[in-house]
Design an enzyme around this catalytic site. Structure first.
Site, PDB file in Angstrom:
ATOM      1  N   LYS A   2       0.845  -1.193   0.000  1.00 31.55           N
ATOM      2  CA  LYS A   2       0.000   0.000   0.000  1.00 31.55           C
ATOM      3  C   LYS A   2       0.883   1.247   0.000  1.00 31.55           C
ATOM      4  O   LYS A   2       2.006   1.211   0.496  1.00 31.55           O
ATOM      5  CB  LYS A   2      -0.866   0.023   1.270  1.00 31.55           C
ATOM      6  CG  LYS A   2      -1.998  -0.991   1.281  1.00 31.55           C
ATOM      7  CD  LYS A   2      -2.868  -0.814   2.516  1.00 31.55           C
ATOM      8  CE  LYS A   2      -3.918  -1.901   2.627  1.00 31.55           C
ATOM      9  NZ  LYS A   2      -4.926  -1.887   1.564  1.00 31.55           N
TER      10      LYS A   2
ATOM     11  N   ARG B 293      -9.675 -11.928   2.347  1.00 35.65           N
ATOM     12  CA  ARG B 293     -10.449 -13.050   1.798  1.00 35.65           C
ATOM     13  C   ARG B 293      -9.697 -14.355   1.936  1.00 35.65           C
ATOM     14  O   ARG B 293     -10.289 -15.420   2.030  1.00 35.65           O
ATOM     15  CB  ARG B 293     -10.838 -12.752   0.346  1.00 35.65           C
ATOM     16  CG  ARG B 293      -9.676 -12.600  -0.579  1.00 35.65           C
ATOM     17  CD  ARG B 293     -10.062 -11.898  -1.866  1.00 35.65           C
ATOM     18  NE  ARG B 293     -10.324 -10.472  -1.668  1.00 35.65           N
ATOM     19  CZ  ARG B 293     -10.668  -9.630  -2.639  1.00 35.65           C
ATOM     20  NH1 ARG B 293     -10.810 -10.065  -3.868  1.00 35.65           N
ATOM     21  NH2 ARG B 293     -10.888  -8.354  -2.365  1.00 35.65           N
TER      22      ARG B 293
HETATM   23  N1  BES Z   1      -8.054  -3.944   4.416  1.00 30.05           N
HETATM   24  C1  BES Z   1      -8.153  -3.662   3.037  1.00 30.05           C
HETATM   25  C2  BES Z   1      -9.477  -3.032   2.657  1.00 30.05           C
HETATM   26  C3  BES Z   1      -9.698  -1.609   3.095  1.00 30.05           C
HETATM   27  C4  BES Z   1      -9.002  -0.577   2.491  1.00 30.05           C
HETATM   28  C5  BES Z   1     -10.641  -1.326   4.026  1.00 30.05           C
HETATM   29  C6  BES Z   1      -9.242   0.721   2.881  1.00 30.05           C
HETATM   30  C7  BES Z   1     -10.881  -0.040   4.431  1.00 30.05           C
HETATM   31  C8  BES Z   1     -10.169   0.995   3.850  1.00 30.05           C
HETATM   32  C9  BES Z   1      -8.030  -4.956   2.228  1.00 30.05           C
HETATM   33  O1  BES Z   1      -7.196  -5.916   2.754  1.00 30.05           O
HETATM   34  C10 BES Z   1      -7.494  -4.582   0.890  1.00 30.05           C
HETATM   35  O2  BES Z   1      -6.401  -4.131   0.834  1.00 30.05           O
HETATM   36  N2  BES Z   1      -8.285  -4.782  -0.150  1.00 30.05           N
HETATM   37  C11 BES Z   1      -7.896  -4.482  -1.481  1.00 30.05           C
HETATM   38  C12 BES Z   1      -8.387  -5.599  -2.368  1.00 30.05           C
HETATM   39  C13 BES Z   1      -7.873  -5.521  -3.769  1.00 30.05           C
HETATM   40  C14 BES Z   1      -6.383  -5.729  -3.808  1.00 30.05           C
HETATM   41  C15 BES Z   1      -8.590  -6.574  -4.596  1.00 30.05           C
HETATM   42  C16 BES Z   1      -8.524  -3.164  -1.882  1.00 30.05           C
HETATM   43  O3  BES Z   1      -9.677  -2.919  -1.536  1.00 30.05           O
HETATM   44  O4  BES Z   1      -7.837  -2.369  -2.513  1.00 30.05           O
HETATM   45 MN    MN Z   2      -5.183  -5.665   2.133  1.00 29.05          MN
END
Ligand code: BES
Ligand code: MN
Ligand code: ZN
Length: 495
Positions: free
Chosen positions: A278, A352
């Site tokens: 990230k 997931r």
């Molecule tokens: N924990 C995050 C989701 C999230 C991001 C929740 C910002 C609240 C605020 C999750 O693990 C994640 O990073 N999801 C990715 C999935 C993608 C790579 C398919 C996302 O949402 O970008």
């Molecule tokens: Mn994530």
């Protein structure tokens, strides 16, 4: 804060602050507010005439009583439009009112029962909403501040009601709010704590503490158990961290229960994204990625205390998602608990992965329903904003009952579709599935992925876009909202 119901007249109360109300557009308040206005020689109607106060939802007006009433100050709170009055609005108004009282350092507060009977809301539900809104409005996370802290000064909050007949219902509503408020506060505290405090083993210790306190069962599994028992997806995510993962299983058994519900919470105690790293701005805040786990722990704690007539299994896969020499790489393939192989094309779609092993485990236990709560996708927040969470499910009545349980405690959820055709996006060239699909439909793809592991067990998935807020709202200070806690708990207590 001690909350109780007392019988009597608003104008007789001796306390620091007296909360009354006004619907938008009303120029001549009646009932309790009218009586208070008369005692104050029309001070409230005067402010309405001068258009200094119009009763917009959550607006407050503070009127000094100058000895005309035995209270120090009257707080008039706006209830918004009478036509679209509901539980959540009662909660929001109550939360705003208590914050106002706090601002002028009231310690004892009395309140009118906002809008009982309006919109078909009975006194019990009304009192529950007032008390819950008050508890949530008064909440603040101050544990780590050593300077300039002002803990909540309010020690007593009384809902005042003239008619003795309603008193029992009001007390009953207050009790219910205390159970929910206590659970939501537990979730908020835990999700607000930084990730150097809330680690997987910390979650496990809290689970064991709940077990000791309430008599529910608790088993905590370590990295070796996770690896040896085939939880390949949880093990894969955990590989990148020297902080040890945990798989937490709790069990409450009721006498004579007809069904067993599994509640599953995402327990990523920090999400860097892994090698699909990230950026700085998105990584900050990822201590809240265990909000689902906190909600599940809080619900289990309340279940252990309240003892509803349903068996509950709580499952929390807990780990950090980190980079490092042993962390997984994009493109690596792992075997899940139920045997399917998964290509991790994006290490940031870790939620997931760990949830899929947990729901597959629930399925093997032979539960009757599975409910999972997870901060799964950023996309859910883009779609719905922070006021509500997304909910998916394979059985309409389960989803509807959860949405209803949410409404009863001010937690909003919007149902999204498990649109089968998007399964296409989760096809891998090399394995049975890949974990991240396209950006388009990302919320749905995440749900479909987890859904691949539940078999035909009725299942609901809550994508917690409302877990935290970036600014103060009526019901929550910036930070954790505790979302899903009241929904899951309310659902279980109603069984
Ligand atoms: N924990 C995050 C989701 C999230 C991001 C929740 C910002 C609240 C605020 C999750 O693990 C994640 O990073 N999801 C990715 C999935 C993608 C790579 C398919 C996302 O949402 O970008
Ligand atoms: Mn994530
Ligand atoms: Zn995450």
């Amino acid at each position: 804060m001690n909350i109780s119901a007392i019988q009597g007249s608003l104008t007789d109360q001796v306390c620091d602050a007296l909360i009354v109300n006004l619907f938008e557009g009303v120029t001549q308040p009646g009932g309790g507010t009218g009586a208070v206005d008369r005692a104050l020689d029309g001070a409230i109607t005067g402010m309405i005439k001068d258009e200094e106060f119009e009763g917009h939802l959550g607006d407050t007006l503070v009127v000094p009583t100058c000895g005309k009433l035995p209270v120090r100050k009257v707080v008039v709170v706006g209830l918004g439009k009478r036509e679209d009055f509901d539980i959540r609005k009662i909660m929001r108004a109550s939360a705003k009112a208590i914050r106002k009282c706090r601002d002028f350092k009231a310690t004892t507060v009395c309140s009118i029962l906002h809008g009982a009977g309006i919109g078909g809301i009975d006194p019990r539900d009304c009192a529950k909403a007032v008390a819950l809104g008050t508890i949530l409005g008064a909440y603040e996370y101050i544990r780590l501040k050593t300077e300039n802290v002002k803990p909540n000064p309010i020690s007593a909050f009384n809902i005042v009601e003239m008619s003795g007949e309603k008193l029992d219902s009001i007390s009953c509503g207050i009790h219910s709010a205390q159970v929910l408020g206590d659970a939501i506060t537990f979730t908020r505290d835990m999700a607000n704590e930084p990730s150097n405090v809330v680690t997987p083993s910390y979650l496990a210790e809290r689970a064991e503490e709940i077990a000791r306190e309430t008599g529910v069962e608790c088993a905590v599994r370590d990295r070796a158990w996770i690896e040896q028992n085939g939880m390949g997806l949880l093990a894969a995510v955990a590989r990148g961290s020297v902080v040890e993962p945990r798989f937490i299983e709790m069990r409450y058994t009721a006498t004579g229960a007809k069904k067993t519900v599994a509640i599953v919470g995402k327990g990523i105690t920090f999400d860097t994204g892994g090698y699909s790293l990230k950026s700085t701005d998105y990584m900050y805040g990822m201590k809240d990625d265990m909000s689902g786990a906190a909600a599940v722990l809080a619900a289990m704690r309340a279940v252990g205390r309240e003892k509803p007539n349903v068996n509950v299994v709580a499952l929390i896969p807990a780990t950090e998602n980190m980079i490092g020499p042993t962390a997984i790489h994009p493109g690596d393939v792992f075997k899940s608990y139920d045997g399917k192989t998964v290509e991790v094309n994006n290490t940031d779609a870790e939620g997931r992965l760990i949830l899929s092993d947990a729901v597959a485990y629930a399925r093997k236990l032979g539960v009757d329903e599975i409910i999972d709560a997870a901060t799964l996708t950023g996309a859910c927040g883009i779609a719905l904003g922070r006021d509500m969470s997304g909910i998916f499910g394979t059985r309409d009545d389960l989803v509807e009952n959860l949405i209803k349980a949410g409404k009863e405690c001010g937690e909003l959820m919007w149902r999204l579709p498990l649109y089968e055709d998007y399964r296409e996006f989760l096809k891998s060239d090399v394995a049975d599935l890949k974990n991240a699909g396209s950006r388009e439909g990302a919320v749905i793809n995440g749900a479909l992925f987890i859904g691949s592991f539940v078999g035909d067990i009725p299942w609901a998935h809550i994508d917690l876009s409302s877990a935290t807020v970036d600014n103060d709202t009526d019901l929550a200070k910036k930070g954790s909202t505790g979302a899903a806690t009241g929904t899951i708990l309310g659902y279980l207590l109603s069984q």
